[in-house]
Design a protein around this motif. Structure first.
Motif, mmCIF file in Angstrom:
data_model
loop_
_atom_site.group_PDB
_atom_site.id
_atom_site.type_symbol
_atom_site.label_atom_id
_atom_site.label_comp_id
_atom_site.label_asym_id
_atom_site.label_seq_id
_atom_site.Cartn_x
_atom_site.Cartn_y
_atom_site.Cartn_z
ATOM 1 N N UNK A 9 -26.961 -3.116 7.777
ATOM 2 C CA UNK A 9 -27.158 -4.562 7.891
ATOM 3 C C UNK A 9 -27.932 -5.085 6.681
ATOM 4 N N UNK A 10 -28.954 -4.353 6.240
ATOM 5 C CA UNK A 10 -29.717 -4.756 5.054
ATOM 6 C C UNK A 10 -28.807 -4.803 3.829
ATOM 7 N N UNK A 11 -27.905 -3.827 3.710
ATOM 8 C CA UNK A 11 -26.957 -3.826 2.587
ATOM 9 C C UNK A 11 -26.044 -5.054 2.649
ATOM 10 N N UNK A 12 -25.636 -5.441 3.838
ATOM 11 C CA UNK A 12 -24.801 -6.633 3.986
ATOM 12 C C UNK A 12 -25.556 -7.879 3.552
ATOM 13 N N UNK A 13 -26.854 -7.964 3.902
ATOM 14 C CA UNK A 13 -27.650 -9.116 3.478
ATOM 15 C C UNK A 13 -27.754 -9.182 1.959
#
Length: 196
Positions: free
Chosen positions: A167-171
């Motif tokens: 999820x952090x990578x998506x952000x």
């Protein structure tokens, strides 16, 4: 992005969908309490403690505790020895839970070496206390988990640290440039901010 514009946690939405891999077993594969919510007990269907202590729920909880094969607590009773002990002691333990007089045993403390040096304390409850905790979890988790933030990944069904990293990578890919990491340890906390 400045911290003032950071996303704040908000209540999750019941019935959320998503990947079902994580640290806690998901309901689809688990023998946790989906049925316990609907079980009739002598205390009534709305009584959570009665639901937790229902025979079917306790049987599922015992199955989970046995499968985990954990260590003995301060009473030095293994899972097998506790099973024998409960044959006589369970009526008194159950009565104590229902009347509020039951008190959990102290937790056995064990130091686990950390990879970077030092030790991390691990608390090991007795098998009886783990059984009670599991029975309560099976009833409460399906009721409480849907109210948690959709951004919360720790120790939840269908969630894991790997999911949080994805999820952090998506952000980051979506153009967000600040990550705030908070680590709670004992009585203090540390926070760091990284700008990309």
């Amino acid at each position: 992005m400045l911290l003032g514009g950071a996303l704040h946690q908000k209540p999750g939405k019941p019935g959320r969908t998503g990947a079902r891999r994580g640290e806690a077993a998901c309901e689809g594969v688990s023998d946790e309490a989906e049925l316990a919510r609907h079980a009739q007990t002598d205390c009534g269907a709305c009584d959570l403690l009665g639901q937790a202590l229902a025979r079917e729920n306790m049987a599922r909880a015992w199955k989970r505790v046995k499968a985990n094969k954990g260590s003995a607590g301060v009473d030095a009773r293994t899972v097998l020895e506790t099973g024998e002990h409960l044959k006589q002691a369970w009526p008194d333990i159950r009565a104590g839970l229902l009347d509020g007089s039951y008190r959990p045993a102290p937790v056995r403390r064990v130091g686990i070496p950390k990879p970077g040096g030092g030790t991390r304390e691990l608390g090991i409850p007795t098998v009886v206390d783990r059984l009670i905790q599991q029975a309560l979890l099976q009833v409460l988790q399906p009721l409480i988990d849907p109210t948690f933030s959709e951004h919360s990944y720790g120790f939840r069904p269908g969630r894991s640290a790997h999911g949080a990293v994805l999820k952090a990578q998506q952000y980051v890919q979506a153009g967000h440039h600040v990550v705030v990491d908070v680590d709670l340890e004992r009585n203090s906390s540390t926070a760091s901010t990284t700008t990309f």
